[in-house]
Design a protein around this motif. Structure first.
Motif, PDB file in Angstrom:
ATOM      1  N   SER A  87       0.854  -1.186   0.000  1.00  0.00           N
ATOM      2  CA  SER A  87       0.000   0.000   0.000  1.00  0.00           C
ATOM      3  C   SER A  87       0.891   1.237   0.000  1.00  0.00           C
ATOM      4  CB  SER A  87      -0.919   0.011   1.220  1.00  0.00           C
ATOM      5  OG  SER A  87      -0.162   0.065   2.424  1.00  0.00           O
ATOM      6  N   ARG A  88       0.258   2.381  -0.225  1.00  0.00           N
ATOM      7  CA  ARG A  88       1.022   3.627  -0.161  1.00  0.00           C
ATOM      8  C   ARG A  88       0.174   4.724   0.458  1.00  0.00           C
ATOM      9  NH1 ARG A  88      -3.092   4.852  -3.142  1.00  0.00           N
ATOM     10  NH2 ARG A  88      -2.892   5.837  -5.184  1.00  0.00           N
ATOM     11  N   ASP A  89       0.847   5.653   1.097  1.00  0.00           N
ATOM     12  CA  ASP A  89       0.223   6.850   1.648  1.00  0.00           C
ATOM     13  C   ASP A  89       0.842   8.009   0.892  1.00  0.00           C
ATOM     14  OD1 ASP A  89      -0.451   9.137   3.109  1.00  0.00           O
ATOM     15  OD2 ASP A  89      -0.555   8.004   4.987  1.00  0.00           O
ATOM     16  N   SER A  90       0.100   8.516  -0.069  1.00  0.00           N
ATOM     17  CA  SER A  90       0.647   9.572  -0.929  1.00  0.00           C
ATOM     18  C   SER A  90       0.982  10.834  -0.136  1.00  0.00           C
ATOM     19  CB  SER A  90      -0.343   9.902  -2.040  1.00  0.00           C
ATOM     20  OG  SER A  90      -0.578   8.765  -2.839  1.00  0.00           O
ATOM     21  N   ALA A  91       0.166  11.146   0.852  1.00  0.00           N
ATOM     22  CA  ALA A  91       0.401  12.350   1.655  1.00  0.00           C
ATOM     23  C   ALA A  91       1.717  12.263   2.414  1.00  0.00           C
ATOM     24  CB  ALA A  91      -0.760  12.561   2.619  1.00  0.00           C
ATOM     25  N   LYS A  92       2.076  11.067   2.846  1.00  0.00           N
ATOM     26  CA  LYS A  92       3.323  10.860   3.575  1.00  0.00           C
ATOM     27  C   LYS A  92       4.455  10.430   2.650  1.00  0.00           C
ATOM     28  CE  LYS A  92       1.153   9.579   7.962  1.00  0.00           C
ATOM     29  NZ  LYS A  92       1.033   8.535   9.009  1.00  0.00           N
ATOM     30  N   ASN A  93       4.125  10.223   1.364  1.00  0.00           N
ATOM     31  CA  ASN A  93       5.118   9.761   0.394  1.00  0.00           C
ATOM     32  C   ASN A  93       5.816   8.497   0.903  1.00  0.00           C
ATOM     33  OD1 ASN A  93       6.320  10.145  -2.187  1.00  0.00           O
ATOM     34  ND2 ASN A  93       8.180  10.913  -1.219  1.00  0.00           N
ATOM     35  N   THR A  94       5.026   7.565   1.375  1.00  0.00           N
ATOM     36  CA  THR A  94       5.565   6.354   1.994  1.00  0.00           C
ATOM     37  C   THR A  94       4.828   5.131   1.480  1.00  0.00           C
ATOM     38  OG1 THR A  94       6.155   7.573   4.002  1.00  0.00           O
ATOM     39  CG2 THR A  94       6.012   5.179   4.189  1.00  0.00           C
ATOM     40  N   MET A  95       5.583   4.067   1.274  1.00  0.00           N
ATOM     41  CA  MET A  95       5.023   2.799   0.835  1.00  0.00           C
ATOM     42  C   MET A  95       5.172   1.784   1.967  1.00  0.00           C
ATOM     43  SD  MET A  95       6.284   0.397  -2.344  1.00  0.00           S
ATOM     44  CE  MET A  95       7.958   0.234  -1.734  1.00  0.00           C
ATOM     45  N   TYR A  96       4.252   0.840   2.008  1.00  0.00           N
ATOM     46  CA  TYR A  96       4.260  -0.163   3.069  1.00  0.00           C
ATOM     47  C   TYR A  96       4.147  -1.571   2.481  1.00  0.00           C
ATOM     48  CZ  TYR A  96       2.994   3.986   5.724  1.00  0.00           C
ATOM     49  OH  TYR A  96       2.967   5.250   6.269  1.00  0.00           O
TER      50      TYR A  96
END
Length: 121
Positions: free
Chosen positions: A70-79
């Motif tokens: 998954s990714r959190d675009s606001a945090k620019n982070t992938m999990y």
């Protein structure tokens, strides 16, 4: 661009672990972010990938149904959420970025430093 992977560690078989990957620069909608893993003496294997813009995901058969990218675009982070892990999942996990979807590690142009996951039986 630098990718910082984190979250590895020791986990018992059947347990869960979540890996994170934070690129230093902006990730554009056209990018594909992926996870690969590697054990000593073997090629780097594809685990999962996600299209940053659409969120479309892809998985290796060996992790389908157990791992979730998954990714959190606001945090620019992938999990990478790893559930029901097995000893065979033990490896160094790398995050990487590519211009397009691929399961081949050579097609990815930026890589994180790797995080070690060890699954005990």
């Amino acid at each position: 661009v630098q990718l910082q992977a984190s979250g590895g560690g020791l986990v018992q078989a059947g347990g869960s672990l979540r890996l994170s990957c934070a690129p230093s620069g902006r990730t554009y909608s056209s990018h594909v972010m992926g996870w690969f893993r590697q054990v000593p003496g073997k090629e780097r294997d594809f685990v999962a990938a996600i299209r940053w813009g659409t969120g479309m995901t892809y998985y290796a058969d060996s992790v389908k149904g157990r791992f979730t990218i998954s990714r959190d675009s606001a945090k620019n982070t992938m999990y990478l959420q790893m559930n029901t892990v097995k000893p065979d999942d033990s490896a160094v996990y790398y995050c990487a970025r590519a211009k397009g979807y691929s399961t081949i590690w050579r097609d990815y142009d930026y890589w994180g430093q790797g995080t070690l996951v060890t699954v005990s039986s």
